[in-house]
Write an enzyme that holds these catalytic residues in place. Structure first.
Site, short mmCIF file in Angstrom:
data_model
loop_
_atom_site.label_atom_id
_atom_site.label_comp_id
_atom_site.label_asym_id
_atom_site.label_seq_id
_atom_site.Cartn_x
_atom_site.Cartn_y
_atom_site.Cartn_z
N ASN A 109 107.06 86.26 13.28
CA ASN A 109 106.08 85.42 13.98
C ASN A 109 104.66 85.97 13.82
OD1 ASN A 109 107.86 83.43 14.95
ND2 ASN A 109 108.50 84.79 16.61
N ASP A 113 114.83 72.36 11.54
CA ASP A 113 113.47 72.91 11.41
C ASP A 113 113.31 73.77 10.16
OD1 ASP A 113 114.64 75.40 12.01
OD2 ASP A 113 113.64 75.59 13.95
#
Length: 187
Positions: A77, A160
């Protein structure tokens, strides 16, 4: 009973799975531990969306109970958010240092991440090097690419295209289990 702390982001938490308690990566490792009748339990400290800085802020909470093995899966991230690889490296090292200070005898496993070089070859190399550097500097067991065999394969990921499906996690757990098993046998 000894404990294994799995500390990471959505990839540890099991984001998007129907039953994280049975299908997440830590849960699958826990099932292998149960099958082999080993005296270990697992703690899933995955938090979706977490960064290395977020992990550093929350690690003290998770160190309130004794652990024997610490599995670290953080950093992807950071790169998605444009955080400099050196900052990620520093944050991950600070997490490792806190774990070592609290539990000097703990064994470590580091889940490495990679990004495709076509995104930015320099950034991809710098990011990938974080994990090798940390593993070498801290004598940690390293899984070079946590998503090996799963990344980029639609049938093993959620819609996703970022998070593994239950089937994808089975491959990840099979790849990671030998590393965890070795730490258990050396503990």
């Amino acid at each position: 009973m000894q404990q294994i702390l799995f500390f990471g982001d959505s990839l540890t938490a099991g984001y998007g799975l129907r039953n994280t308690a049975a299908e997440s990566f830590p849960a699958l490792i826990g099932q292998k531990i149960t099958d082999e009748k080993l005296n270990y339990s697992i703690i899933n400290a995955g938090l979706s969306g977490d960064t290395s800085a977020g992990g550093l802020r929350r690690i003290d909470y998770w160190l309130s109970q004794p652990i024997s093995i610490f599995v670290l899966e953080l950093g992807i991230n950071d790169i998605i958010r444009g955080i400099a690889p050196q900052t990620t490296l520093n944050n991950l090292q600070a997490i490792i240092d806190k774990v070592k200070a609290k539990y000097p005898g703990v064994k470590f496993a580091l889940m490495g991440m990679q990004i495709p070089a076509f995104i930015n070859a320099t950034a991809a190399k710098q990011f990938g090097d974080i994990y090798t550097t940390l593993a070498n500097n801290n004598q940690m067991a390293l899984v070079p690419f946590f998503l090996d065999g799963v990344a980029g394969k639609p049938h093993l990921n959620l819609p996703d295209k970022l998070h593994p499906s239950a089937e994808g996690y089975k491959i990840i757990a099979a790849n990671v289990w030998p590393v965890i098993q070795k730490l258990i046998s050396n503990n």
